[in-house]
Structures are given as structure tokens and as C-alpha cells.
Design a protein around this motif. Structure first.
Motif, PDB file in Angstrom:
ATOM      1  N   ILE A  22       0.839  -1.199   0.000  1.00  0.00           N
ATOM      2  CA  ILE A  22       0.000   0.000   0.000  1.00  0.00           C
ATOM      3  C   ILE A  22       0.877   1.254   0.000  1.00  0.00           C
ATOM      4  O   ILE A  22       0.597   2.216  -0.721  1.00  0.00           O
ATOM      5  CB  ILE A  22      -0.953  -0.017   1.207  1.00  0.00           C
ATOM      6  N   ALA A  23       1.942   1.233   0.772  1.00  0.00           N
ATOM      7  CA  ALA A  23       2.851   2.387   0.825  1.00  0.00           C
ATOM      8  C   ALA A  23       3.502   2.639  -0.524  1.00  0.00           C
ATOM      9  O   ALA A  23       3.663   3.794  -0.946  1.00  0.00           O
ATOM     10  CB  ALA A  23       3.918   2.160   1.889  1.00  0.00           C
ATOM     11  N   VAL A  26       0.975   4.395  -2.780  1.00  0.00           N
ATOM     12  CA  VAL A  26       0.839   5.815  -2.444  1.00  0.00           C
ATOM     13  C   VAL A  26       2.040   6.600  -2.964  1.00  0.00           C
ATOM     14  O   VAL A  26       1.904   7.705  -3.520  1.00  0.00           O
ATOM     15  CB  VAL A  26       0.667   5.996  -0.932  1.00  0.00           C
ATOM     16  N   ALA A  27       3.233   6.027  -2.823  1.00  0.00           N
ATOM     17  CA  ALA A  27       4.447   6.684  -3.311  1.00  0.00           C
ATOM     18  C   ALA A  27       4.424   6.857  -4.822  1.00  0.00           C
ATOM     19  O   ALA A  27       5.018   7.803  -5.366  1.00  0.00           O
ATOM     20  CB  ALA A  27       5.677   5.889  -2.893  1.00  0.00           C
ATOM     21  N   ALA A  28       3.716   5.953  -5.515  1.00  0.00           N
ATOM     22  CA  ALA A  28       3.604   6.026  -6.970  1.00  0.00           C
ATOM     23  C   ALA A  28       2.462   6.923  -7.425  1.00  0.00           C
ATOM     24  O   ALA A  28       2.188   7.028  -8.625  1.00  0.00           O
ATOM     25  CB  ALA A  28       3.418   4.621  -7.551  1.00  0.00           C
ATOM     26  N   GLY A  29       1.780   7.565  -6.475  1.00  0.00           N
ATOM     27  CA  GLY A  29       0.693   8.468  -6.825  1.00  0.00           C
ATOM     28  C   GLY A  29      -0.679   7.837  -6.827  1.00  0.00           C
ATOM     29  O   GLY A  29      -1.659   8.466  -7.230  1.00  0.00           O
ATOM     30  N   VAL A  30      -0.762   6.576  -6.389  1.00  0.00           N
ATOM     31  CA  VAL A  30      -2.052   5.874  -6.324  1.00  0.00           C
ATOM     32  C   VAL A  30      -2.637   6.131  -4.935  1.00  0.00           C
ATOM     33  O   VAL A  30      -2.324   5.441  -3.975  1.00  0.00           O
ATOM     34  CB  VAL A  30      -1.879   4.371  -6.580  1.00  0.00           C
ATOM     35  N   THR A  31      -3.480   7.129  -4.854  1.00  0.00           N
ATOM     36  CA  THR A  31      -3.936   7.594  -3.548  1.00  0.00           C
ATOM     37  C   THR A  31      -5.221   6.931  -3.059  1.00  0.00           C
ATOM     38  O   THR A  31      -5.621   7.142  -1.921  1.00  0.00           O
ATOM     39  CB  THR A  31      -4.153   9.109  -3.575  1.00  0.00           C
ATOM     40  N   GLU A 219       0.718  -5.453  -8.287  1.00  0.00           N
ATOM     41  CA  GLU A 219       0.371  -4.694  -7.095  1.00  0.00           C
ATOM     42  C   GLU A 219      -0.147  -3.322  -7.522  1.00  0.00           C
ATOM     43  O   GLU A 219       0.101  -2.873  -8.644  1.00  0.00           O
ATOM     44  CB  GLU A 219       1.544  -4.577  -6.139  1.00  0.00           C
ATOM     45  N   PRO A 220      -0.898  -2.650  -6.641  1.00  0.00           N
ATOM     46  CA  PRO A 220      -1.563  -1.405  -7.029  1.00  0.00           C
ATOM     47  C   PRO A 220      -0.658  -0.337  -7.626  1.00  0.00           C
ATOM     48  O   PRO A 220      -1.112   0.433  -8.491  1.00  0.00           O
ATOM     49  CB  PRO A 220      -2.206  -0.940  -5.721  1.00  0.00           C
TER      50      PRO A 220
END
Length: 264
Positions: A22-23, A26-31, A219-220
Motif C-alpha cells: 500500500i505504501a 501511495v508513493a507512486a501516486g495511487v492515492t 500490485e496497485p
């Protein structure tokens, strides 16, 4: 900003490093991520993940593979569970004639119950359809005739006819890593035919990792690669396709708040 409209964070593939996955997203811009239910009887584990992470929301529903074992799940039960603030969709439900792991009549019965739940709640129905274009189109037309309901044809890999039918009935079409595969020329042509205000992207993680990760666990965070290829297919840059698919997502998934805390 990107959204992964469909992943399975409860699957064992992520058990050892779910928080790290998940982190990375988020770091890749997937909020925002929607972790999708495949068994109502295991919904508690899905909900626990969503409740533990601000960026993660979930759906409630039964995958067509599990339709027979959850034939007792009622529309009323789906509606009741969907009232939780972290539940933003119904499904995934639908028809899968490729594996045929459940009798087709059970799949159809379960699917129609999920449609009724989507109609009653106004939450989008996440539809799984594989090798079932004719029956899927027929059910969508029949059920829409009883009253419109929001829906998304997830991980689209069907023919152009189903995409056209889905759009005509008010649905959205979501593309996964399959879109990035070298031999997916026909799918990219279908993507060009879908109105831009009906396009979404997803991973379906842990499955179907896009190029250049094909064959590895998805992964996301990797939704960015599918979005890039979708943008290239449509002649759009990364920022444009991110804005389009994200706005479409929040228009469809109305219950989910935007990262800035404002609903849509």
C-alpha cells in the motif's frame, strides 16, 4: 493522482507485506485503492484491511466462481453490509464461462441479486464477465429495463459488442494490465472506442501485472503502467489520462471521498 479501482489486497499473495504494498502505491501516486470482495462470507477480512488504511476502500459481493457456495446470500444482506462507510461498491459479481466453476444458473441468479443491490443502494456494481458476452449483454439489457443501476465492466477483455452495450446502458469500462500486452491490439482498439468519460484503470492485483512486470505478482502501484499505455493509445500524456480516469472514478464511486476530504 491515480486510483486502482480493482485489487485484491486480502489475497495471500500480500499477507507478508500488505502495508508495504500500500505504501508503494501511495508513493507512486495511487492515492485510492478498492479491494474487491469475492466471498461475502469472508467480508470481515476485507473490511479489516479497509478500516486499517485510509487509502483503501472495499466492495461487498460474491465472485461468479463462488456463486454456488454463496447462493444463500440475499440482496438484503448485500445492502445491509454496504452501509458501512468504507464500502463503496457491490461485487464483484457476474458470469464466467471460461472456467465454469459454478453452475451457470447459479451465476446468473447471484448476478441479478447483486444488480438489485446496486440499484437499491446506488453503489456501482463491479462486473466480472469472461467468455459470456451474449448472456452478459442480455442480462444487462433486461435488468436495466427494470431500472437503471451504476456498473463497471472490470478488467475488460471481452469483444467490442459488450463494450458498446455497456456504454449504451450507462456503464463504465475498466482496463487492466492486459491492455499493455503486445498481442492486445484488439483490446487497445476497443479502448479507443470507449468514450473518455467512461474509462477507468485497475490492476486486478495480484494478477495480470502490466508490462514490464508481466509474469510477476501485480500490485496497485503498477496501475501507473496501464494508465500510461491507455494514454498512449488515446494520444494523451500521463497527466491527462490520470486526470480523466481519476475524475471518472469519483463520478462512478460517489460514496468515496476524494483525498482532499471532499466528496464528489
Amino acid at each position: 493522482m491515480l486510483v486502482d479501482s480493482h485489487c485484491h489486497l486480502d489475497f495471500p499473495d500480500f499477507a507478508e507485506e500488505r502495508a508495504a504494498v500500500i505504501a508503494r502505491a501511495v508513493a507512486a501516486g495511487v492515492t485510492r485503492m478498492v479491494t474487491i470482495s469475492t466471498r461475502v462470507k469472508r467480508f470481515a477480512s476485507i473490511l479489516e484491511i479497509a478500516e486499517s488504511h485510509d487509502e483503501v476502500y472495499c466492495s461487498v459481493g460474491t465472485h461468479p466462481h463462488n456463486a454456488a457456495e454463496e447462493i444463500d446470500i440475499t440482496t438484503e444482506e448485500l445492502v445491509g453490509l454496504s452501509r458501512h462507510p468504507k464500502v463503496v461498491a457491490i461485487g464483484e459479481a457476474g458470469l464466467d464461462y471460461f472456467y465454469d466453476r459454478a453452475p451457470r444458473d447459479a451465476q446468473a441468479q447471484g448476478f441479478r441479486r447483486h444488480i438489485a443491490a446496486a440499484r437499491e443502494t446506488g453503489l456501482p456494481l463491479v462486473i466480472h464477465s469472461r467468455d459470456a458476452d451474449t448472456d452478459m449483454a442480455a442480462i444487462l439489457k433486461d435488468e436495466t429495463g427494470k431500472g437503471a443501476f451504476p456498473f463497471i465492466l472490470h478488467c475488460f477483455s471481452s469483444g467490442p459488442g459488450l463494450a458498446e452495450t455497456g456504454v449504451k446502458l450507462g456503464g463504465y469500462v475498466s482496463f487492466s494490465g492486459i491492455l499493455t500486452f503486445k498481442k492486445s491490439e484488439e483490446l487497445r482498439e476497443i479502448a479507443k472506442s470507449v468514450p473518455r468519460d467512461r474509462l477507468l484503470v485497475e490492476t486486478d492485483a495480484p494478477y495480470l501485472a502490466p508490462q514490464p512486470f508481466r509474469g510477476k505478482r501485480n500490485e496497485p502501484a503498477y496501475v501507473a503502467h496501464t494508465a500510461r499505455v491507455l494514454g498512449e493509445t488515446l494520444g494523451l500524456d500521463a497527466g491527462e489520462i490520470a486526470a480523466i480516469t481519476t475524475d471518472n472514478f469519483f463520478r462512478l464511486f460517489k460514496k468515496m471521498p476524494r483525498p482532499n476530504g471532499k466528496g464528489i
